[in-house]
Design an enzyme around this catalytic site. Sequence first.
Site, PDB file in Angstrom:
ATOM      1  N   GLY A  81      27.371  39.699  33.643  1.00 23.52           N
ATOM      2  CA  GLY A  81      26.096  40.390  33.581  1.00 23.52           C
ATOM      3  C   GLY A  81      25.978  41.382  32.438  1.00 23.52           C
ATOM      4  O   GLY A  81      26.875  41.540  31.603  1.00 23.52           O
ATOM      5  N   ASP A 241      27.140  34.605  37.033  1.00 23.64           N
ATOM      6  CA  ASP A 241      28.187  33.745  37.571  1.00 23.64           C
ATOM      7  C   ASP A 241      28.427  33.962  39.063  1.00 23.64           C
ATOM      8  O   ASP A 241      28.672  33.006  39.804  1.00 23.64           O
ATOM      9  CB  ASP A 241      29.493  33.890  36.778  1.00 23.64           C
ATOM     10  CG  ASP A 241      29.917  35.327  36.532  1.00 23.64           C
ATOM     11  OD1 ASP A 241      29.374  36.253  37.171  1.00 23.64           O
ATOM     12  OD2 ASP A 241      30.800  35.535  35.678  1.00 23.64           O
ATOM     13  N   THR A 242      28.313  35.207  39.543  1.00 27.66           N
ATOM     14  CA  THR A 242      28.517  35.435  40.969  1.00 27.66           C
ATOM     15  C   THR A 242      27.358  34.885  41.786  1.00 27.66           C
ATOM     16  O   THR A 242      27.559  34.286  42.851  1.00 27.66           O
ATOM     17  CB  THR A 242      28.696  36.937  41.263  1.00 27.66           C
ATOM     18  OG1 THR A 242      29.779  37.435  40.478  1.00 27.66           O
ATOM     19  CG2 THR A 242      29.004  37.168  42.737  1.00 27.66           C
ATOM     20  N   THR A 264      38.098  38.522  35.969  1.00 24.61           N
ATOM     21  CA  THR A 264      38.328  39.712  35.165  1.00 24.61           C
ATOM     22  C   THR A 264      37.836  40.950  35.913  1.00 24.61           C
ATOM     23  O   THR A 264      38.477  41.988  35.921  1.00 24.61           O
ATOM     24  CB  THR A 264      37.616  39.585  33.809  1.00 24.61           C
ATOM     25  OG1 THR A 264      38.105  38.427  33.123  1.00 24.61           O
ATOM     26  CG2 THR A 264      37.849  40.806  32.951  1.00 24.61           C
ATOM     27  N   GLY A 411      38.747  32.075  39.754  1.00 29.65           N
ATOM     28  CA  GLY A 411      40.078  31.774  39.236  1.00 29.65           C
ATOM     29  C   GLY A 411      41.166  32.654  39.808  1.00 29.65           C
ATOM     30  O   GLY A 411      42.333  32.253  39.891  1.00 29.65           O
TER      31      GLY A 411
END
Length: 501
Positions: A81, A241-242, A264, A411
């Site tokens: 974001g 992505d979330t 990350t 990941g």
Amino acid sequence: MNETTLIAVDLGASSGRVISGQLTKTGLTLKEQFRFSNFPVTTGRDLYWDVLKIAQEIKYGLQLTSQDGLVPESLAVDSWGVDFGYLTSRGELLLQPHSYRDERTAYTAGQLNKKLSRWQQFRLSGNQPSPINTSSQLFADRLRYPEMQPLADRVLMIPGLVTFLLSGKGANEYTIASTGGLLTAGTTSISPEISRALAIPDEWLAPISLGGERLGPLVPEIQREIGYDDRMQVVIGAGHDTAAALLALPSARDEDVAFISCGTWSLIGRQLSKPILTHAAFDAGLTNEGTFSGHTRLLKNLTGLWLIQELQRDWSLAGNMVDFGKMTTLAAASTCTTSFIDPDAPMFASPGHMEAKIRFFLRQTGQALPQTAGDLIRIVLQSLACSYRRTLGALAETTGKPIRRLTMFGGGIQNQLLVQLTADLTGLPIDAGPIEASATGNMISQLMVLQQSAFDRDALLAQIYHPQHILPAVNRDAEYHQFEAIVQNHDGKAISSTFSR
């Protein structure tokens, strides 16, 4: 159902992937076509994303997909974001996009908070005030580059910017725009109070797309370069992505479930029907971001495996390359269970010298120092799991709803020690998976756009969602209370300010 090929471009803050998905009547099969590094580039004091390199790497990944004989129906981009780029009215990039870790906002944070107090920023946008926010970055740029404002026609968040470079068309999608501290909470509209106070033009980010849309094919020049044609449509899918990942998790909609995105960053939250804008949510550091359907993700952004990545980078620069699998093995063998750091102390946010920073924090808080690399990694992992428990408690208290299960994805779940420590420290059962949640959700959002009401998401998830179930094995309450005492009794900002290389 005929076989359909989809492309998810999944961009993270350390790597990017081009992933193809084959949708058949038996489910969705993913293949990583190409992975590339994606680290910020430093030039003096500035930290940039090399967005042109990102576009070039994506084109290479698409060429590899073409060599498989696949003709994708669509492509969409998701990313982290808050970051963005400026375009002129002719579609030219004004600056390479800054990384959220760039320090230019540190010099203007005080001025921004005088314009709008931290509470006002939260009450209006639902987002926690932060130097990394889009609003903070835009404000800093307005002061630093006053000559640029007349030239900037549009601001595109990273997924929209990359999409623009590929297709000549770009838009800001709700889930990614909702991360930046600019929208009126729970809406797709720019907050007039925020834009007025910070002198940021509303039209820079408007309009905001909700629920995705078709944009059209790749630009002809890229089609010729990689061997595609107009059959592949570029789509605005779930841009964050979330938010994309949550589309791949059937349990994420359950009221008693919280999610942890492991990468990350660690993002810990739960899905709600509307934002929570209370003082309790603000004081707990919780933030309200959007879902692809227009609902709310109430969550907290915590430092995640960035700490491990930085340790690995430090060691590799010293000529000692240790892969992530070996790092986990070393940590599992460690008996160093009573030393902790505060992963979100400001000193750990900037790159470089991570081992020295961890040792300094431990010395300053009077704790035992690690004797081995495994001890060091173990300290980080157990501290992360403790910070997860702390945030889950705030989520339960703020929403008034207990949390009875966790779903972990991304990941980071490949680090089985972290997952087990999280189960032990929270006392909660965990559904772990999928690793490729963001890419899967990216493709699901494409199908929602392309097939609309004809697409049965629940039926697809029943075919493809097969998580690993992890139960608590050891009671670690005593360790958690030790962590709590360290975090509460020591000022992470003060420790950070005294650290020197």
